[in-house]
Scaffold this active site. Structure first.
Site, PDB file in Angstrom:
ATOM      1  CB  SER A  73      23.406  26.678  39.969  1.00 48.33           C
ATOM      2  OG  SER A  73      24.610  25.936  40.020  1.00 48.33           O
ATOM      3  CE  LYS A 144      23.363  21.804  40.054  1.00 49.06           C
ATOM      4  NZ  LYS A 144      22.976  23.222  39.822  1.00 49.06           N
TER       5      LYS A 144
END
Length: 264
Positions: A73, A144
């Site tokens: 990701s 993230k």
């Protein structure tokens, strides 16, 4: 004369008297130090190993923790199997997370349902191995990039398909090649004390966009941040220091009591 034969004979009368005439008593004076518990004993080695392990665990717990990247990701910035080093001293009351930072956070209550539990034994074992960077992180831990902080207005997208933060479009050079900034349109204002986070591989990242309609709206509480990802430590061929993304350098802070600018 057979002098060689005489020289090889042992004159027991010249040996030190053991006191009781026992040959065992002489050798007892020369036992290996390991048997007596000296520096080379197994007990000492075990204690040293325990002390080193405890030191590493404490260092990982409070200062810098290895973290294994389990998914794609965050590609191309972080790749599957990378071991990154998370700086747990990066943030404090006077130094909150900033736009462009790579962070590790506990997603319980924001990205995953609260109350997700494993058995105590499994949880303890996983915690120790994850702390040493030898196992994948807990299922509630995520990595993230911070795109919006408290008060920011984050919009997707402008007429050129770019994200905007407080009215300033972002040129996100860190995105995965071929990815659009987002296939999902949104216009959100980040509440105080919260973060809006996205993956660099937008087409393969489950992030704040996927939780727009859920309680909390995909916003991560600042107090749930574990630390900032400052280095890739392993494999050696990928060792690198990670800097804050330049894409956010022109973004102004949101005006107090108001929201950042809209579409440009």
């Amino acid at each position: 004369m057979d002098t060689a034969a005489k020289n090889t004979e042992r004159d027991h009368s010249s040996l030190p008297d053991a006191g009781d005439g026992s040959e065992r008593s002489r050798f007892s004076r020369f036992r290996p130090r390991a048997v007596l518990g000296g520096p080379g004993s197994w007990r000492t080695v075990l204690l040293q190993a325990v002390a080193v392990t405890a030191g590493v665990l404490l260092f990982s717990r409070f200062v810098v923790q290895p973290f294994q990247i389990p998914s794609g990701s965050m590609e191309p910035t972080l790749q599957v199997g990378d071991r990154v080093l998370v700086n747990k001293l990066a943030y404090g009351s006077d130094e909150p997370p900033r736009r462009g930072d790579l962070i590790v956070f506990d997603g319980e209550g924001s990205f995953v349902a609260a109350g997700t539990e494993e058995s105590p034994a499994v949880e303890a074992a996983r915690g120790v191995l994850a702390t040493l960077g030898l196992a994948e992180p807990d299922e509630t831990d995520f990595v993230k990039r911070v795109v919006g902080v408290g008060g920011d207005r984050v919009v997707c997208c402008d007429d050129r398909g770019r994200l905007q933060v407080n009215g300033v479009p972002l040129d996100e050079e860190y995105l995965h090649p071929g990815d659009a900034p987002s296939e999902v349109d949104f216009d959100i204002v980040v509440p105080p004390g919260r973060l809006w986070v996205l993956g660099d591989h937008r087409s393969d990242s489950s992030d704040s966009r996927d939780r727009l309609g859920s309680p909390g709206g995909g916003m991560v509480p600042v107090e749930k941040v574990v630390g900032r990802v400052d280095w890739i430590g392993w494999p050696l061929g990928r060792w690198a220091s990670l800097e804050r993304a330049e894409a956010f350098s022109r973004v102004p802070d949101a005006p107090p009591g108001g929201h950042g600018g809209g579409h440009g």
